[in-house]
Motif scaffolding. Structure first.
Motif, PDB file in Angstrom:
ATOM      1  N   ASP A  69     -62.326 -23.610  -2.772  1.00 57.05           N
ATOM      2  CA  ASP A  69     -62.855 -24.974  -2.735  1.00 57.05           C
ATOM      3  C   ASP A  69     -62.731 -25.679  -4.084  1.00 57.05           C
ATOM      4  O   ASP A  69     -62.852 -26.906  -4.164  1.00 57.05           O
ATOM      5  CB  ASP A  69     -64.304 -24.983  -2.238  1.00 57.05           C
ATOM      6  CG  ASP A  69     -65.248 -24.187  -3.122  1.00 57.05           C
ATOM      7  OD1 ASP A  69     -64.767 -23.508  -4.055  1.00 57.05           O
ATOM      8  OD2 ASP A  69     -66.462 -24.234  -2.889  1.00 57.05           O
ATOM      9  N   GLN A  70     -62.477 -24.922  -5.158  1.00 55.90           N
ATOM     10  CA  GLN A  70     -62.188 -25.523  -6.462  1.00 55.90           C
ATOM     11  C   GLN A  70     -60.688 -25.522  -6.763  1.00 55.90           C
ATOM     12  O   GLN A  70     -60.209 -26.355  -7.541  1.00 55.90           O
ATOM     13  CB  GLN A  70     -62.941 -24.781  -7.565  1.00 55.90           C
ATOM     14  CG  GLN A  70     -64.456 -24.874  -7.468  1.00 55.90           C
ATOM     15  CD  GLN A  70     -65.160 -24.093  -8.556  1.00 55.90           C
ATOM     16  OE1 GLN A  70     -64.689 -24.040  -9.698  1.00 55.90           O
ATOM     17  NE2 GLN A  70     -66.279 -23.470  -8.224  1.00 55.90           N
ATOM     18  N   SER A  71     -59.972 -24.609  -6.142  1.00 58.70           N
ATOM     19  CA  SER A  71     -58.527 -24.532  -6.359  1.00 58.70           C
ATOM     20  C   SER A  71     -57.803 -25.696  -5.701  1.00 58.70           C
ATOM     21  O   SER A  71     -56.839 -26.238  -6.257  1.00 58.70           O
ATOM     22  CB  SER A  71     -57.983 -23.208  -5.813  1.00 58.70           C
ATOM     23  OG  SER A  71     -58.460 -22.109  -6.564  1.00 58.70           O
ATOM     24  N   GLU A  87     -56.195 -24.579   4.363  1.00 53.73           N
ATOM     25  CA  GLU A  87     -57.219 -24.896   5.355  1.00 53.73           C
ATOM     26  C   GLU A  87     -57.408 -23.766   6.369  1.00 53.73           C
ATOM     27  O   GLU A  87     -58.444 -23.696   7.030  1.00 53.73           O
ATOM     28  CB  GLU A  87     -56.852 -26.184   6.093  1.00 53.73           C
ATOM     29  CG  GLU A  87     -56.804 -27.421   5.189  1.00 53.73           C
ATOM     30  CD  GLU A  87     -56.345 -28.647   5.939  1.00 53.73           C
ATOM     31  OE1 GLU A  87     -56.018 -28.524   7.149  1.00 53.73           O
ATOM     32  OE2 GLU A  87     -56.306 -29.737   5.343  1.00 53.73           O
ATOM     33  N   ALA A  88     -56.421 -22.897   6.519  1.00 49.15           N
ATOM     34  CA  ALA A  88     -56.518 -21.806   7.490  1.00 49.15           C
ATOM     35  C   ALA A  88     -57.590 -20.804   7.065  1.00 49.15           C
ATOM     36  O   ALA A  88     -57.663 -20.411   5.900  1.00 49.15           O
ATOM     37  CB  ALA A  88     -55.170 -21.105   7.627  1.00 49.15           C
ATOM     38  N   MET A  93     -55.097 -28.325  -7.207  1.00 50.44           N
ATOM     39  CA  MET A  93     -53.763 -28.571  -6.639  1.00 50.44           C
ATOM     40  C   MET A  93     -53.526 -30.070  -6.452  1.00 50.44           C
ATOM     41  O   MET A  93     -52.417 -30.567  -6.722  1.00 50.44           O
ATOM     42  CB  MET A  93     -53.626 -27.853  -5.291  1.00 50.44           C
ATOM     43  CG  MET A  93     -53.664 -26.345  -5.339  1.00 50.44           C
ATOM     44  SD  MET A  93     -53.558 -25.674  -3.641  1.00 50.44           S
ATOM     45  CE  MET A  93     -54.306 -24.066  -3.867  1.00 50.44           C
ATOM     46  N   LYS A  94     -54.532 -30.778  -6.009  1.00 48.08           N
ATOM     47  CA  LYS A  94     -54.378 -32.218  -5.802  1.00 48.08           C
ATOM     48  C   LYS A  94     -54.158 -32.939  -7.125  1.00 48.08           C
ATOM     49  O   LYS A  94     -53.366 -33.900  -7.200  1.00 48.08           O
ATOM     50  CB  LYS A  94     -55.599 -32.773  -5.068  1.00 48.08           C
ATOM     51  CG  LYS A  94     -55.708 -32.289  -3.625  1.00 48.08           C
ATOM     52  CD  LYS A  94     -56.951 -32.844  -2.934  1.00 48.08           C
ATOM     53  CE  LYS A  94     -57.024 -32.374  -1.473  1.00 48.08           C
ATOM     54  NZ  LYS A  94     -58.241 -32.879  -0.784  1.00 48.08           N
ATOM     55  N   ARG A  95     -54.829 -32.489  -8.177  1.00 42.18           N
ATOM     56  CA  ARG A  95     -54.608 -33.086  -9.495  1.00 42.18           C
ATOM     57  C   ARG A  95     -53.186 -32.813  -9.967  1.00 42.18           C
ATOM     58  O   ARG A  95     -52.522 -33.682 -10.547  1.00 42.18           O
ATOM     59  CB  ARG A  95     -55.618 -32.543 -10.506  1.00 42.18           C
ATOM     60  CG  ARG A  95     -57.041 -33.033 -10.288  1.00 42.18           C
ATOM     61  CD  ARG A  95     -57.896 -32.814 -11.526  1.00 42.18           C
ATOM     62  NE  ARG A  95     -58.061 -31.406 -11.854  1.00 42.18           N
ATOM     63  CZ  ARG A  95     -59.013 -30.633 -11.341  1.00 42.18           C
ATOM     64  NH1 ARG A  95     -59.890 -31.127 -10.451  1.00 42.18           N
ATOM     65  NH2 ARG A  95     -59.112 -29.356 -11.698  1.00 42.18           N
ATOM     66  N   VAL A 141     -56.387 -17.510   5.480  1.00 36.34           N
ATOM     67  CA  VAL A 141     -55.602 -17.635   4.249  1.00 36.34           C
ATOM     68  C   VAL A 141     -56.520 -18.124   3.134  1.00 36.34           C
ATOM     69  O   VAL A 141     -57.224 -19.122   3.280  1.00 36.34           O
ATOM     70  CB  VAL A 141     -54.420 -18.614   4.432  1.00 36.34           C
ATOM     71  CG1 VAL A 141     -53.678 -18.794   3.114  1.00 36.34           C
ATOM     72  CG2 VAL A 141     -53.480 -18.116   5.523  1.00 36.34           C
ATOM     73  N   ASP A 142     -56.512 -17.422   2.014  1.00 31.54           N
ATOM     74  CA  ASP A 142     -57.347 -17.772   0.867  1.00 31.54           C
ATOM     75  C   ASP A 142     -56.433 -17.916  -0.349  1.00 31.54           C
ATOM     76  O   ASP A 142     -55.892 -16.931  -0.852  1.00 31.54           O
ATOM     77  CB  ASP A 142     -58.389 -16.671   0.633  1.00 31.54           C
ATOM     78  CG  ASP A 142     -59.336 -16.979  -0.524  1.00 31.54           C
ATOM     79  OD1 ASP A 142     -59.246 -18.077  -1.088  1.00 31.54           O
ATOM     80  OD2 ASP A 142     -60.159 -16.110  -0.854  1.00 31.54           O
ATOM     81  N   ILE A 143     -56.225 -19.154  -0.796  1.00 27.45           N
ATOM     82  CA  ILE A 143     -55.361 -19.415  -1.945  1.00 27.45           C
ATOM     83  C   ILE A 143     -56.229 -19.797  -3.134  1.00 27.45           C
ATOM     84  O   ILE A 143     -57.006 -20.750  -3.065  1.00 27.45           O
ATOM     85  CB  ILE A 143     -54.354 -20.538  -1.650  1.00 27.45           C
ATOM     86  CG1 ILE A 143     -53.518 -20.205  -0.405  1.00 27.45           C
ATOM     87  CG2 ILE A 143     -53.439 -20.759  -2.853  1.00 27.45           C
ATOM     88  CD1 ILE A 143     -52.588 -21.318   0.013  1.00 27.45           C
ATOM     89  N   ARG A 144     -56.085 -19.056  -4.197  1.00 32.82           N
ATOM     90  CA  ARG A 144     -56.868 -19.301  -5.410  1.00 32.82           C
ATOM     91  C   ARG A 144     -55.919 -19.540  -6.584  1.00 32.82           C
ATOM     92  O   ARG A 144     -54.816 -18.989  -6.617  1.00 32.82           O
ATOM     93  CB  ARG A 144     -57.771 -18.104  -5.726  1.00 32.82           C
ATOM     94  CG  ARG A 144     -58.824 -17.836  -4.655  1.00 32.82           C
ATOM     95  CD  ARG A 144     -59.448 -16.469  -4.823  1.00 32.82           C
ATOM     96  NE  ARG A 144     -60.498 -16.265  -3.839  1.00 32.82           N
ATOM     97  CZ  ARG A 144     -61.796 -16.232  -4.113  1.00 32.82           C
ATOM     98  NH1 ARG A 144     -62.207 -16.375  -5.369  1.00 32.82           N
ATOM     99  NH2 ARG A 144     -62.683 -16.043  -3.169  1.00 32.82           N
ATOM    100  N   VAL A 145     -56.379 -20.325  -7.539  1.00 35.45           N
ATOM    101  CA  VAL A 145     -55.569 -20.607  -8.726  1.00 35.45           C
ATOM    102  C   VAL A 145     -56.224 -19.979  -9.945  1.00 35.45           C
ATOM    103  O   VAL A 145     -57.433 -20.131 -10.161  1.00 35.45           O
ATOM    104  CB  VAL A 145     -55.403 -22.127  -8.927  1.00 35.45           C
ATOM    105  CG1 VAL A 145     -54.653 -22.407 -10.228  1.00 35.45           C
ATOM    106  CG2 VAL A 145     -54.673 -22.754  -7.738  1.00 35.45           C
TER     107      VAL A 145
END
Length: 289
Positions: free
Chosen positions: A273-275, A201-202, A279-281, A205-209
């Motif tokens: 926004d797709q990663s 959410e920061a 992660m939730k799945r 910080v950009d976390i991608r899968v």
């Protein structure tokens, strides 16, 4: 957010200025060493940012270079003071391997980091329990519980670099397998994935899968981090993880190769926004296992 250089980058900036002043007078290293009654290698180390500058030595060099009292002289002497500042990771020299100690220094001073992790979650994103489990897996046969716990402390303290007022911009591509690879226990992994969802959410910080559906991406063979600096290290550095000790790459060709690799990984990975839904799945599947 504002970024301010720490000791490592400040030493590089100071060294670059000292070299510029020396070369501007057509002095050789031996000429300056003779004036200061020291070795040429000492001068060279200071110019390369590898030596810890002593205020007195810098003052004497500025005298040799005939730098008068004023703004430039004060700035360089202040850099000498900052370059000697004690760092928090110095307290962990008993457990930090030399390559990792150096990486922590550069990581702390970086203005931007782009990283790819193929096997485990990046250290800046790990929970305490996940970090402990990972360190036990890698070093449990050679390090005792107290040493492991001190390394966990280092890993958690490194994460202060992600505080907004520190000024670091961080983008990390994680292979999808990191969301399912159990470290210590399923509960620890679930807590780790929950942490990734929160920290994503920061804004800085950009976390991608990198999803399984991307197939075999040639750029994904090994983990690495590209560190960029606002000053002092012009083209940045790349740190590549190795089984025994990590390797730093600073050549322009090496930097360009890893810039290309990172671009390919970003293109193949899912945007944040797709990663996050992925992660939730993964979190739900961990809970169902």
């Amino acid at each position: 957010m504002t970024w301010s250089p720490g000791p490592v980058v400040t030493r590089r900036r100071l060294g670059g200025e000292l070299k510029r002043l020396r070369e501007g007078l057509n002095y050789k290293l031996e000429d300056v060493a003779r004036s200061l009654d020291c070795s040429p290698s000492k001068i060279s180390r200071l110019e390369n940012g590898k030596g810890v500058p002593r205020w007195r030595d810098v003052r004497d060099m500025l005298d040799v270079y005939r730098v008068p009292d004023g703004e430039e002289r004060e700035r360089l002497l202040e850099w000498a003071r900052t370059g000697r500042a004690r760092t928090w990771w110095s307290d962990y020299a008993d457990v930090l391997a030399p390559d990792m100690a150096l990486y922590v220094e550069y990581e702390w001073d970086a203005a931007r980091i782009d990283a790819y992790e193929a096997h485990i979650v990046h250290g800046l994103l790990q929970t305490r329990d996940y970090a402990r489990g990972a360190l036990r897996s890698f070093w449990g046969r050679t390090l005792g519980p107290t040493q492991i716990e001190r390394l966990v402390e280092v890993r958690i303290r490194r994460q202060d670099a992600l505080k907004e007022d520190h000024g670091l911009t961080f983008r990390c591509v994680l292979d999808e397998s990191t969301l399912y690879r159990v470290v210590d226990s399923a509960d620890v992994l679930a807590g780790q994935v929950e942490h990734l969802i929160r920290i994503a959410e920061a804004e800085h910080v950009d976390i991608r899968v990198l999803p399984f559906s991307a197939g075999l991406v040639p750029a994904s063979r090994e983990s690495f981090s590209k560190l960029q600096f606002s000053a002092g290290i012009e083209h940045g550095l790349v740190y590549v993880e190795r089984p025994i000790a990590g390797e730093f790459l600073a050549g322009r060709d090496d930097i360009a190769v890893h810039d290309t690799r990172m671009a390919a990984l970003v293109e193949a990975s899912l945007p944040e926004d797709q990663s996050v839904p992925l992660m939730k799945r993964a979190l739900r599947r961990i809970g169902d296992a």
